[in-house]
Design a protein around this motif. Sequence first.
Motif, PDB file in Angstrom:
ATOM      1  N   ASP A 171       1.098  -1.411  -0.011  1.00 52.52           N
ATOM      2  CA  ASP A 171       0.038  -0.191   0.086  1.00 52.52           C
ATOM      3  C   ASP A 171       1.207   1.344   0.113  1.00 52.52           C
ATOM      4  O   ASP A 171       1.844   1.410   0.855  1.00 52.52           O
ATOM      5  N   ASP A 173       0.017   4.479   0.051  1.00 53.23           N
ATOM      6  CA  ASP A 173      -0.737   5.083   1.070  1.00 53.23           C
ATOM      7  C   ASP A 173      -0.202   5.004   2.985  1.00 53.23           C
ATOM      8  O   ASP A 173      -0.491   5.961   3.574  1.00 53.23           O
ATOM      9  N   GLY A 185     -13.144  -4.046   1.534  1.00 54.50           N
ATOM     10  CA  GLY A 185     -13.110  -2.251   1.323  1.00 54.50           C
ATOM     11  C   GLY A 185     -13.093  -2.258   0.086  1.00 54.50           C
ATOM     12  O   GLY A 185     -12.873  -3.671  -0.896  1.00 54.50           O
ATOM     13  N   HIS A 187     -10.638  -1.637  -3.980  1.00 55.75           N
ATOM     14  CA  HIS A 187      -9.063  -1.484  -4.390  1.00 55.75           C
ATOM     15  C   HIS A 187      -8.376  -0.711  -3.937  1.00 55.75           C
ATOM     16  O   HIS A 187      -7.155  -0.348  -3.984  1.00 55.75           O
ATOM     17  N   GLY A 188      -8.584   1.008  -3.707  1.00 56.11           N
ATOM     18  CA  GLY A 188      -7.396   1.829  -3.575  1.00 56.11           C
ATOM     19  C   GLY A 188      -6.872   1.994  -4.921  1.00 56.11           C
ATOM     20  O   GLY A 188      -5.670   2.429  -4.231  1.00 56.11           O
ATOM     21  N   HIS A 190      -5.210  -0.457  -6.646  1.00 60.04           N
ATOM     22  CA  HIS A 190      -4.728  -1.324  -6.454  1.00 60.04           C
ATOM     23  C   HIS A 190      -4.668  -2.505  -7.950  1.00 60.04           C
ATOM     24  O   HIS A 190      -5.768  -2.435  -7.317  1.00 60.04           O
ATOM     25  N   ARG A 210      -3.109  -4.970   4.717  1.00 65.24           N
ATOM     26  CA  ARG A 210      -1.978  -4.316   3.690  1.00 65.24           C
ATOM     27  C   ARG A 210      -0.457  -3.410   4.759  1.00 65.24           C
ATOM     28  O   ARG A 210      -0.405  -3.404   5.888  1.00 65.24           O
TER      29      ARG A 210
END
Length: 274
Positions: A171, A173, A185, A187-188, A190, A210
């Motif tokens: 991750d 972030d 959640g 996929h942000g 990714h 993560r």
Amino acid sequence: MLTQKIMKLSSSISSIRSLNFNSAFVISYTSFKFSTTPKRTMTQFPNFSIKNTNSSRANTAEDSLVAPPKPKPQPPPQKPWLIVGLGNPGKKYDSTRHNVGFMMVDAIAEAERISINTVNFKALLGKGFIGSVPVMLAKPQTFMNSSGESVGAIVSYYKIPLKQVLVVFDDLDLPFAKLRLLPKGGHGGHNGMRSIIDRLKGSHDFPRLRIGIGRPPGRMDAVNFVLRPFNKQEREGLEFTFEHGIEAVRILLLEGFDKSATYVNSTKAIEQLG
């Protein structure tokens, strides 16, 4: 003369009567003696048996018709947990930031003595136990952006509940070496997670661990950054992260998500990782 004959006849009749009476007495007395002979007991007739008409109810014809108690139903076999680490296959990508998911799964395998030596469903697979819980460790070999092909096939074949599918991935972030455990959640951004969600029919309802790799320095492109290998100092820092990740997975499987999330996400744990 006549008188004498009559007297002799009377005497003869009297003798006959006396004889009959005595004979009857003897016969009657003999019969009495036989009838009073003591009875023999059962111990004197060891080979003789008598059926007991007062036998227990278990031996009666009525009870023989009663069905035996049904065995208790056995619980269904426990479904395994699927722990997936994301990365790219091949030596070219070993120890790169994008492969930190692979590295975490390898650390779990080593700690729990699970061999990842089978190729199936487009993945390297290992089967074993963490405590008493069956687990499958998977490293998809489809390249990152198609990870869902492998994960979706494994989940479908083994009918694994999504709440028992843990995906481990890098991750951008999160600060370097920090962990974050979430129950679900998006996929942000990714691409590996995007592929998995698509293959799971759009479901986001599976836990994910993560691992922070930090942001690219300066104006470096994110794609180039995630494909850079960790330096020596970073690899040493990750060792501590993996130890905590292994413990977090153990708590998750044996004690539940809430306890594991508290362990991973607490301020104390984060400070320890710093």
